[in-house]
Design an enzyme around this catalytic site. Structure first.
Site, short mmCIF file in Angstrom:
data_model
loop_
_atom_site.label_atom_id
_atom_site.label_comp_id
_atom_site.label_asym_id
_atom_site.label_seq_id
_atom_site.Cartn_x
_atom_site.Cartn_y
_atom_site.Cartn_z
N GLU A 77 -5.34 4.09 5.83
CA GLU A 77 -5.09 3.86 4.40
C GLU A 77 -5.53 5.07 3.56
OE1 GLU A 77 -5.63 -0.36 2.84
OE2 GLU A 77 -6.58 0.77 1.24
N SER B 64 -10.78 -0.90 3.07
CA SER B 64 -10.01 -1.02 4.33
C SER B 64 -9.64 0.38 4.80
CB SER B 64 -8.74 -1.81 4.10
OG SER B 64 -9.03 -3.10 3.67
N ARG C 89 0.82 -1.22 0.00
CA ARG C 89 0.00 0.00 0.00
C ARG C 89 0.85 1.27 0.00
NH1 ARG C 89 -3.05 -3.70 -0.61
NH2 ARG C 89 -5.18 -3.93 0.16
N1 EPU Z 1 -10.90 -10.48 10.56
C1 EPU Z 1 -11.59 -10.57 11.74
N2 EPU Z 1 -12.60 -9.70 11.95
C2 EPU Z 1 -12.95 -8.75 11.06
C3 EPU Z 1 -12.23 -8.66 9.86
C4 EPU Z 1 -11.19 -9.54 9.62
O1 EPU Z 1 -11.31 -11.41 12.58
O2 EPU Z 1 -13.88 -8.00 11.34
C5 EPU Z 1 -9.85 -11.48 10.29
C6 EPU Z 1 -10.35 -12.44 9.19
O3 EPU Z 1 -11.01 -13.52 9.76
C7 EPU Z 1 -9.07 -12.86 8.52
C8 EPU Z 1 -8.17 -11.66 8.71
O4 EPU Z 1 -8.73 -10.85 9.71
O5 EPU Z 1 -8.51 -13.96 9.19
C9 EPU Z 1 -7.98 -10.88 7.42
O6 EPU Z 1 -9.24 -10.43 6.97
P1 EPU Z 1 -9.61 -10.42 5.41
O7 EPU Z 1 -9.25 -11.70 4.77
O8 EPU Z 1 -11.00 -9.92 5.29
O9 EPU Z 1 -8.60 -9.40 4.74
P2 EPU Z 1 -8.15 -8.01 5.25
O10 EPU Z 1 -6.80 -8.09 5.88
O11 EPU Z 1 -9.25 -7.45 6.06
C10 EPU Z 1 -6.95 -7.29 3.03
C11 EPU Z 1 -6.86 -6.01 2.28
C12 EPU Z 1 -8.09 -5.83 1.40
C13 EPU Z 1 -8.15 -7.00 0.43
C14 EPU Z 1 -8.20 -8.29 1.23
C15 EPU Z 1 -8.11 -9.49 0.34
C16 EPU Z 1 -5.55 -4.45 3.58
C17 EPU Z 1 -5.56 -3.28 4.50
N3 EPU Z 1 -6.74 -4.90 3.19
O12 EPU Z 1 -8.07 -7.17 3.89
O13 EPU Z 1 -7.93 -4.61 0.67
O14 EPU Z 1 -9.28 -6.91 -0.40
O15 EPU Z 1 -7.08 -8.37 2.13
O16 EPU Z 1 -6.83 -9.56 -0.21
O17 EPU Z 1 -4.48 -4.93 3.22
C18 EPU Z 1 -8.43 -2.28 0.69
O18 EPU Z 1 -7.22 -2.08 0.74
O19 EPU Z 1 -9.27 -1.34 0.67
C19 EPU Z 1 -8.91 -3.66 0.71
C20 EPU Z 1 -10.20 -3.94 0.75
#
Ligand code: EPU
Length: 339
Positions: free
Chosen positions: A335, A239, A166
């Site tokens: 972000e 995010s 990012r």
């Molecule tokens: N999780 C929780 N509770 C929540 C949300 C997430 O426990 O409320 C846990 C999930 O269970 C999972 C972990 O956190 O084990 C990661 O969550 P998720 O797979 O939803 O991905 P993320 O880290 O929340 C990142 C990117 C997204 C991207 C997804 C898929 C960042 C900041 N965000 O999200 O990017 O779509 O992975 O690759 O890196 C964005 O940048 O706007 C964005 C949506």
């Protein structure tokens, strides 16, 4: 063609949080010449210039005493095709997901994991957009940007952009570069990236044995629609926080206290934590502060239930940051760009 300037324009349609603020001056740049006109006009009027794309990574906390220049250049073209590798070029104002769908319609692979990300092509390199195991840098060829300091147009190869999670050179030098067009390396036989999250499992459930890029895109769109609120329905900027990188020792300590900690070890020895997990664990999911809130299904996404100001959303973000710092000793970084 010359730039059409408008006074006192509401930016509500131009930011996906749907925050109501006005721009002192507003214009849409449809080509390089109009970008130059915008730069000249902002100097003439003594107003700062704020260049925006799709407004999907913006938090606007007050009226903007600036010339807001929205990139509106269009055009996608194939530069080279050797039957295997294909180099394409897209103008900065193209909608990112329309580029992804165009590439899939040509039978080209490379962009499928980046399906449905809001925003424009020109904004994508700014923060090296990424999802489902692929980042923009993995398909990036080069870009052309205008240097606002001296008006020169410069070409940037992969190594010049300093892409990181990012992050990029362009993000680290805010206000300096206007990205005009971006080139990508795609392929007629791209290797697919299926190992992130539930992608492979979802394809198997659908009975797809030999997935195409279009199959991967379809599955990723379905996963994103389940997890992320549609900005057209509920204002948000995806995010809101980056997933923080922390020293391994801190991750180990947190793991000893929370066996369900979500942590991804990095090549450099640091550990990336899931900010959504931290915020969720701290009990913020579904929390509301006036019209601003933490999304009930995904703690990483802040939402505008309607009528929230950017300052209210920012105040909520600061409360979350302070709480996560105090509870876990982890510093969260926003972000979206704040204005
Ligand atoms: N999780 C929780 N509770 C929540 C949300 C997430 O426990 O409320 C846990 C999930 O269970 C999972 C972990 O956190 O084990 C990661 O969550 P998720 O797979 O939803 O991905 P993320 O880290 O929340 C990142 C990117 C997204 C991207 C997804 C898929 C960042 C900041 N965000 O999200 O990017 O779509 O992975 O690759 O890196 C964005 O940048 O706007 C964005 C949506």
């Amino acid at each position: 063609m010359s730039l059409v300037l408008q006074n006192e324009v509401s930016l509500k349609p131009f930011n996906t949080f749907g925050v109501e603020v006005r721009a002192r001056l507003f214009a849409e740049a449809r080509n390089d010449d109009e970008v130059r006109q915008g730069i000249a006009l902002s100097a003439e009027r003594g107003l700062p210039l704020l260049v925006i794309g799709g407004g999907s990574n913006l938090l606007l906390t007050g009226d903007i005493e600036a010339l807001v220049l929205r990139m509106a250049s269009r055009g996608i073209r194939v530069l080279a095709d050797d039957g295997e590798r294909v180099r394409i070029e897209a103008e900065a104002g193209e909608v990112w997901d329309e580029l992804v769908r165009w590439s899939l319609a040509q039978g080209l692979g490379g962009l499928e994991n980046l399906s449905l990300i809001p925003g424009t092509v020109g904004a994508a390199p700014m923060q090296n957009i990424g999802a489902y195991g692929v980042e923009l840098k993995d398909v990036f060829d080069s870009l052309v940007a205008l240097d606002r300091q001296n008006g020169e147009v410069r070409e940037f190869g992969l190594a010049d952009c300093a892409f990181a999670y990012r992050d990029s050179l362009f993000k680290r030098e805010p206000g300096r570069w206007v990205i005009l067009r971006v080139r990508f390396n795609l392929s007629h036989n791209a290797a697919l990236h299926l190992d992130y999250g539930p992608v492979r499992q979802r394809l198997a459930e659908e009975g797809v044995a030999e997935p195409t890029p279009a199959d991967v895109a379809r599955v990723i769109c379905a996963i994103r629609r389940e997890k992320l609120p549609d900005p057209a329905v509920l204002g948000n900027a995806g995010s809101f926080f980056k997933n923080p990188l922390v020293p391994a020792a801190l991750a180990e300590r947190l793991r000893s206290e929370h066996s369900d900690l979500v942590a991804y070890p990095q090549a450099d020895g640091q550990v990336k934590l899931a900010a959504g997990w931290l915020i969720d664990k701290a009990g913020w999911k579904g929390f509301r502060l006036g019209a601003a809130g933490v999304h009930a299904q995904q703690a990483l996404v802040l939402v505008n239930y309607g009528g929230a100001t950017g300052s209210e959303i920012h105040a909520l973000a600061e409360r979350i940051r302070a709480d996560i710092r105090q509870r876990f000793g982890v510093e969260l970084e926003m972000e979206p760009n704040l204005y």
